[in-house]
Scaffold this motif. Sequence first.
Motif, PDB file in Angstrom:
ATOM      1  N   PHE A 141      13.083   4.887  -8.780  1.00  0.00           N
ATOM      2  CA  PHE A 141      13.467   5.136  -7.393  1.00  0.00           C
ATOM      3  C   PHE A 141      13.220   6.601  -7.049  1.00  0.00           C
ATOM      4  CE2 PHE A 141      16.563   6.205  -4.069  1.00  0.00           C
ATOM      5  CZ  PHE A 141      16.148   5.302  -3.104  1.00  0.00           C
ATOM      6  N   ASP A 142      12.439   6.785  -5.956  1.00  0.00           N
ATOM      7  CA  ASP A 142      12.186   8.128  -5.423  1.00  0.00           C
ATOM      8  C   ASP A 142      12.663   8.094  -3.975  1.00  0.00           C
ATOM      9  OD1 ASP A 142      11.327  10.629  -4.754  1.00  0.00           O
ATOM     10  OD2 ASP A 142       9.178  10.158  -4.892  1.00  0.00           O
ATOM     11  N   ALA A 143      13.745   8.794  -3.688  1.00  0.00           N
ATOM     12  CA  ALA A 143      14.380   8.716  -2.368  1.00  0.00           C
ATOM     13  C   ALA A 143      13.451   9.182  -1.260  1.00  0.00           C
ATOM     14  CB  ALA A 143      15.670   9.538  -2.359  1.00  0.00           C
ATOM     15  N   SER A 144      12.733  10.268  -1.467  1.00  0.00           N
ATOM     16  CA  SER A 144      11.857  10.780  -0.403  1.00  0.00           C
ATOM     17  C   SER A 144      10.707   9.811  -0.139  1.00  0.00           C
ATOM     18  CB  SER A 144      11.344  12.174  -0.748  1.00  0.00           C
ATOM     19  OG  SER A 144      10.502  12.114  -1.882  1.00  0.00           O
ATOM     20  N   LEU A 197       7.149  -1.817   0.123  1.00  0.00           N
ATOM     21  CA  LEU A 197       8.578  -1.555  -0.069  1.00  0.00           C
ATOM     22  C   LEU A 197       9.124  -2.328  -1.264  1.00  0.00           C
ATOM     23  CD1 LEU A 197      10.079  -1.479   3.550  1.00  0.00           C
ATOM     24  CD2 LEU A 197       9.955   0.407   1.922  1.00  0.00           C
ATOM     25  N   TYR A 198       8.774  -3.600  -1.358  1.00  0.00           N
ATOM     26  CA  TYR A 198       9.242  -4.411  -2.484  1.00  0.00           C
ATOM     27  C   TYR A 198       8.658  -3.903  -3.813  1.00  0.00           C
ATOM     28  CZ  TYR A 198      11.262  -7.747   0.771  1.00  0.00           C
ATOM     29  OH  TYR A 198      12.016  -8.341   1.747  1.00  0.00           O
TER      30      TYR A 198
END
Length: 151
Positions: free
Chosen positions: A62-65, A54-55
């Motif tokens: 940034f890829d939301a999915s 995650l970090y």
Amino acid sequence: MKRFRFPLRPVAVLRAHHELRAREAFAAAVHVYVQAEAELAATRARVALCEAELYASRRDRFDASAAAEAFAAYRRECTAEATAERDVIAKRATMNQRRGDYLEAHRKLEVVNRLEEKARDVHRLDTLREEQIELDDFAGRRVRAPQFSHP
């Protein structure tokens, strides 16, 4: 001399059998507890790996999915960790219960063993006392016996 006979021998046999079963149950509980601890450690390692991912994903574009998928995986691992912690706590309680059962069975067996030891000591002393009485009686008869002189 009469043979030693312990009247509580059947009780000692039963208690020894009960102690053996309690020891085996305790050993099995320890084994299950150790496995649960290993599972918890593995789950915590997976949670740490998910956190690192995650970090690391925050540094890139940034890829939301992908972020939602990684966060869902992280939540699943956190839930698995909480479940594993509850499982370890339950296994530890079971192990402690089995330990208590084993210690109680061991104490009960030791009580009978100590009684048998004391009975053996009493029997040994009685036997030695009887032997001493026989030897004293034999010596007394020899002293009182008429002495024959040979001319």
